[in-house]
Structure formats: structure tokens, C-alpha cells
Design a protein around this motif. Structure first.
Motif, PDB file in Angstrom:
ATOM      1  N   ASP A 145       0.817  -1.224   0.000  1.00  0.00           N
ATOM      2  CA  ASP A 145       0.000   0.000   0.000  1.00  0.00           C
ATOM      3  C   ASP A 145       0.849   1.272   0.000  1.00  0.00           C
ATOM      4  O   ASP A 145       0.458   2.279  -0.576  1.00  0.00           O
ATOM      5  CB  ASP A 145      -0.942   0.022   1.200  1.00  0.00           C
ATOM      6  CG  ASP A 145      -2.064  -0.999   1.079  1.00  0.00           C
ATOM      7  OD1 ASP A 145      -2.348  -1.451  -0.053  1.00  0.00           O
ATOM      8  OD2 ASP A 145      -2.656  -1.341   2.119  1.00  0.00           O
ATOM      9  N   ASP A 146       2.010   1.229   0.638  1.00  0.00           N
ATOM     10  CA  ASP A 146       2.879   2.408   0.733  1.00  0.00           C
ATOM     11  C   ASP A 146       3.974   2.414  -0.340  1.00  0.00           C
ATOM     12  O   ASP A 146       4.982   3.094  -0.215  1.00  0.00           O
ATOM     13  CB  ASP A 146       3.497   2.509   2.120  1.00  0.00           C
ATOM     14  CG  ASP A 146       4.344   1.284   2.490  1.00  0.00           C
ATOM     15  OD1 ASP A 146       4.215   0.226   1.831  1.00  0.00           O
ATOM     16  OD2 ASP A 146       5.119   1.380   3.464  1.00  0.00           O
ATOM     17  N   ASN A 195       2.968   6.168  -7.558  1.00  0.00           N
ATOM     18  CA  ASN A 195       2.385   5.283  -6.557  1.00  0.00           C
ATOM     19  C   ASN A 195       2.085   3.929  -7.199  1.00  0.00           C
ATOM     20  O   ASN A 195       2.362   3.708  -8.375  1.00  0.00           O
ATOM     21  CB  ASN A 195       1.140   5.915  -5.917  1.00  0.00           C
ATOM     22  CG  ASN A 195       0.017   6.131  -6.916  1.00  0.00           C
ATOM     23  OD1 ASN A 195      -0.178   5.370  -7.874  1.00  0.00           O
ATOM     24  ND2 ASN A 195      -0.753   7.182  -6.707  1.00  0.00           N
ATOM     25  N   ARG A 196       1.502   3.033  -6.434  1.00  0.00           N
ATOM     26  CA  ARG A 196       1.287   1.661  -6.921  1.00  0.00           C
ATOM     27  C   ARG A 196       0.304   1.594  -8.084  1.00  0.00           C
ATOM     28  O   ARG A 196       0.486   0.801  -9.004  1.00  0.00           O
ATOM     29  CB  ARG A 196       0.867   0.745  -5.767  1.00  0.00           C
ATOM     30  CG  ARG A 196      -0.445   1.100  -5.120  1.00  0.00           C
ATOM     31  CD  ARG A 196      -0.662   0.347  -3.802  1.00  0.00           C
ATOM     32  NE  ARG A 196      -0.694  -1.075  -3.942  1.00  0.00           N
ATOM     33  CZ  ARG A 196      -1.799  -1.798  -3.970  1.00  0.00           C
ATOM     34  NH1 ARG A 196      -2.978  -1.232  -3.840  1.00  0.00           N
ATOM     35  NH2 ARG A 196      -1.727  -3.103  -4.111  1.00  0.00           N
TER      36      ARG A 196
END
Length: 146
Positions: free
Chosen positions: A31-32, A50-51
Motif C-alpha cells: 500500500d505504501d 504510486n502503486r
């Protein structure tokens, strides 16, 4: 997780990229998660994704290639929670140019998922082939001369 398990996660990411499987790419990330290119110039190549953005990049890049992007592992080394990969791609772009970049990726893992990926590659080649790679808006991605 051990070194061999971490290397297997990295291999699964390469397989997902080569299939264009965004869901499988997303599943490899925590998630991070954070992705960074280690280019210095030009400024538009200083990606920090981000992901969700990271999972869309292979299909986004493929919009300006004659076939889906394919990454090949050349060498892989692992220690602790880090896996380093030398990789390459050799693709034809829609404008006839050849995108044959060499990469060094550093993957940092926690509990079987990537928390960080750093990419080192030829920024000159990327700049001369791509005008933009925009995972949030694939239609905005383009070739350098488009």
C-alpha cells in the motif's frame, strides 16, 4: 521472506509486465509503494509514481509500441530484502524507431510485496523515443516526435 522467495516475486512482476497484466502488477506492491526513476534530466523523466500508476505503466508505454513491451531479465542478485536486476528491452515504436533500453532495477520488499522500486536506465534513449509516459492519462503518452 527469504532471498529465493523475493526473487520469485520479482520474476512474477516481469512475467506480469510481459503479459500486460495490470492487476498482477498491482498485486506485487504494498500500500505504501513508491517507484522512482533515478534519471537526473530531463525533468519530465523524474518519475515518482504510486502503486496504481506503476501498475499502468507497461500498458501505457505499449500504446506507442508496435507490440506490448517485453522486459528480459539479464542478471539478478539478491541480499536481504533487496533484489537487483539487470534487464533489457528491444521494441519497435509506431514511428519505426527502436526502443532498446537497458535497465537496472532495485526492488525493496516487505512481506512478499514491493515497497520501493528504483529504475536506472538510459534517459537519453527514453527522451529521444518518448515525449511522455503518463499512466494517469494513457492518451497523453506519446512518442518524442508526435
Amino acid at each position: 521472506m527469504g532471498i529465493e522467495e523475493n526473487k520469485a516475486v520479482v520474476r512474477s512482476w516481469f512475467d506480469a509486465v510481459n503479459r500486460g497484466d495490470e492487476a498482477a502488477i498491482l498485486a506485487t506492491t504494498a500500500d505504501d509503494f513508491q517507484f522512482m526513476t533515478m534519471a537526473r534530466q530531463p525533468e519530465w523523466l523524474l518519475y515518482n509514481w504510486n502503486r496504481e500508476q506503476f501498475s499502468k505503466v507497461p500498458s501505457t508505454m505499449s500504446t506507442v509500441l508496435t507490440s506490448p513491451i517485453q522486459l528480459r531479465i539479464v542478471e539478478m542478485t539478491a541480499e536481504g530484502d533487496r533484489v537487483a536486476v539487470e534487464a533489457e528491452t528491444d521494441m519497435e515504436m509506431l514511428n519505426g524507431r527502436r526502443y532498446n533500453n537497458a535497465y537496472h532495477f532495485v526492488f525493496k520488499l516487505r512481506d512478499g510485496k514491493f515497497t520501493e522500486v528504483r529504475e536506472y536506465s538510459c534517459s537519453y534513449l527514453a527522451q529521444s523515443c518518448f515525449g511522455a509516459v503518463t499512466p494517469d492519462d494513457p492518451a497523453a503518452s506519446r512518442m518524442a516526435d508526435a
